[in-house]
Design an enzyme around this catalytic site. Structure first.
Site, PDB file in Angstrom:
ATOM      1  N   HIS A 154       1.911  -6.441 -11.380  1.00  0.00           N
ATOM      2  CA  HIS A 154       2.319  -6.088 -10.027  1.00  0.00           C
ATOM      3  C   HIS A 154       2.019  -7.205  -9.034  1.00  0.00           C
ATOM      4  CE1 HIS A 154       3.536  -3.094  -7.103  1.00  0.00           C
ATOM      5  NE2 HIS A 154       2.428  -3.289  -6.391  1.00  0.00           N
ATOM      6  N   SER A 213       5.031  -5.319  -3.165  1.00  0.00           N
ATOM      7  CA  SER A 213       4.800  -3.879  -3.288  1.00  0.00           C
ATOM      8  C   SER A 213       5.403  -3.106  -2.110  1.00  0.00           C
ATOM      9  CB  SER A 213       3.290  -3.624  -3.430  1.00  0.00           C
ATOM     10  OG  SER A 213       3.053  -2.302  -3.824  1.00  0.00           O
ATOM     11  N   TYR A 214       4.589  -2.308  -1.387  1.00  0.00           N
ATOM     12  CA  TYR A 214       5.160  -1.554  -0.256  1.00  0.00           C
ATOM     13  C   TYR A 214       5.600  -2.485   0.876  1.00  0.00           C
ATOM     14  CZ  TYR A 214       6.198   2.351   2.782  1.00  0.00           C
ATOM     15  OH  TYR A 214       6.867   3.254   3.580  1.00  0.00           O
ATOM     16  N   GLY A 249       0.830  -1.214   0.000  1.00  0.00           N
ATOM     17  CA  GLY A 249       0.000   0.000   0.000  1.00  0.00           C
ATOM     18  C   GLY A 249       0.860   1.257   0.000  1.00  0.00           C
ATOM     19  N   ASP A 268       4.614  -5.047 -14.916  1.00  0.00           N
ATOM     20  CA  ASP A 268       4.222  -4.050 -13.913  1.00  0.00           C
ATOM     21  C   ASP A 268       4.936  -2.746 -14.219  1.00  0.00           C
ATOM     22  OD1 ASP A 268       3.449  -2.693 -11.590  1.00  0.00           O
ATOM     23  OD2 ASP A 268       5.068  -3.572 -10.399  1.00  0.00           O
TER      24      ASP A 268
END
Length: 466
Positions: free
Chosen positions: A441, A192-193, A96, A389
């Site tokens: 992603h 991701s984050y 996120g 991605d």
């Protein structure tokens, strides 16, 4: 925001005391944990397929009594036929910052079930990762998904540091509730984050294990996909990916390089923001998370989106998959089955928390110092990247890995699945990098079978099949 559901569990500070007491008698920790564990057992999820042959548990673990912070977890054990007691425990964290591991990791990617478009029934995921390990999904930090806090200011002051600390406290307390997992091989994964969450939590576990002869958390390694790793290299790699894939003009590429290089990705300068706005206009209506698949239209309907068959997928990718989770997880009967929302949170469950993400606080510019600490310590480290991605692209990861200046053990080579190239890999001293071709992603969403092979190789610590 409601009160925490109380559970009897031993705090991490009494690990040693509890162990000593176990030698003398039946430790109260064990008996109380079995009661709390049993009350977290999921008997059945609404709309689930028949013949589910694995145990599931979900509920809350308090991580800060004073603030009333409690994190929601969902444990999916391996099927009985695959001997769950002999398999490792793997924690999954979605990024996120502010996105739910239940929504993304469990319901869209690696969990045992996928949600049908009606948002009310589930079907089995043939490439669920619990076939290889016991998978623990954590909604983190408080304010994300079903995880909550009684201190409203917590929602506006979340950041990397507290997220990592709370996750560690969660683990310490969770292992008291599930003592059968103590000392089991343990891995941390995410995307991701979570390129921040995963190494930061790994570092805390590693450092707090130091000097303990038989640590409760038997931490072996981590793996993270399309990972936010280092702001400088991530940005250079992203602009390059956009340009080389024909998504932006030459002139905009030059402006991005000039205006955005020194900015933190979470706090870009005004000039950088303008350049990104210009780039977005040039890119048009595409899904940056998966640039060669159609975006979901505003109604969430598939009919106008899926034209033709994408050869890299076993079945056509559904771009609207993210819209099904909020329907399912807001159903009262689903929340009841999951022992979730026990405090009556005054807002609906959502895939990502806008409040948490838009008020994110501390976020170090680089995770590379943590890699430099953990790699020499012998912690297994794998990075993977879906090559379609454009949000945290393959080029970004390559620049970050290059900055570590690790010696190469096995140079870039194609890996195969059923005679077809599944991607490429390079093995460095202390780090393995894997790409998954045709994946965006969320690699396990777009290439579930190849992601399963990747996870299998990671757990075995073997090179990708060549």
């Amino acid at each position: 925001m409601g009160r925490s559901r109380s559970h009897s569990h031993c705090h991490s500070s009494v690990f040693g005391l509890c162990f000593l007491f176990l030698l003398l008698s039946d430790c109260f920790c064990l008996s109380s944990s079995s009661g709390a564990q049993e009350s977290d057992r999921i008997t059945e999820l609404p709309g689930q397929p028949r013949n589910v042959d694995f145990a599931q548990y979900s509920g809350y673990v308090t991580v800060n009594q004073k603030a009333g912070r409690a994190l929601f977890y969902w444990l999916v054990e391996s099927p009985a036929s695959r001997e769950p007691a002999s398999r490792p425990l793997v924690l999954w964290l979605s990024g996120g910052p502010g996105c739910s591991s239940v929504a993304q990791g469990a319901a869209q990617e690696i969990g045992p079930f996928r949600i049908r478009p009606n948002g009310k029934t589930l079907y089995s995921n043939p490439y669920a990762w619990n076939k290889l390990a016991n998978i623990l999904f954590l909604e983190s930090p408080a304010g994300v998904g079903f995880s909550y806090t009684n201190t409203t200011s917590d929602l506006y002051t979340a950041g990397d540091n507290r997220t990592a600390e709370d996750a560690y406290i969660f683990l310490a307390n969770w292992f008291e509730r599930f003592p059968q997992y103590k000392h089991r091989d343990f891995y941390i994964t995410g995307e991701s984050y979570a390129g921040h969450y995963v190494p930061q939590l790994s570092q805390i576990v590693y450092e707090r294990n130091k000097g303990i002869q038989n640590p409760v958390i038997n931490f072996k390694g981590f793996m993270v996909g399309n990972a936010v790793t280092d702001d400088y290299h991530d940005l250079i790699g992203t602009w390059e990916h956009w340009w080389t894939h024909g998504l932006i003009s030459d002139s905009t590429y030059k402006v991005l390089l000039a205006a955005c290089n020194s900015s933190s990705s979470l706090r870009p300068s005004t000039d950088c923001t303008k350049a990104i706005t210009l780039a977005n206009a040039e890119q048009g209506n595409i899904d940056l998370y998966s640039i060669f698949t159609p975006p979901c239209n505003s109604t969430g309907s598939l009919k106008q989106n899926l034209r033709g068959h994408y050869p890299w997928m076993s079945r056509p990718y559904d771009p609207c998959t993210e819209t099904y989770s909020p329907i399912y997880f807001n159903l009262p009967e689903v929340q009841k089955a999951l022992h979730a929302n026990v405090t009556g949170i005054p807002y609906p469950w959502e895939t990502c928390s806008e409040v948490v993400s838009s008020n994110w606080g501390d976020s170090p510019l680089s995770m590379l110092p943590i890699y430099k600490e953990l790699i020499p310590a012998g912690i297994r480290v794998w990075l993977f990247s879906g090559d379609t991605d454009a949000v945290v692209p393959l080029t970004a990861s390559r620049y970050s890995i290059d900055a570590l200046k690790l010696p190469t053990l096995t140079n870039w080579y194609p890996w195969y699945d059923n005679g077809k190239v599944g991607g490429w890999s390079q093995i460095y001293k202390g780090l393995t990098f894997v790409t998954v071709t045709g994946a965006g992603h969320q690699v396990p969403l777009l290439r579930p079978r190849q992601a399963f092979i990747l996870f299998q190789s990671f757990l075995a610590n073997k090179p990708m099949p060549s």
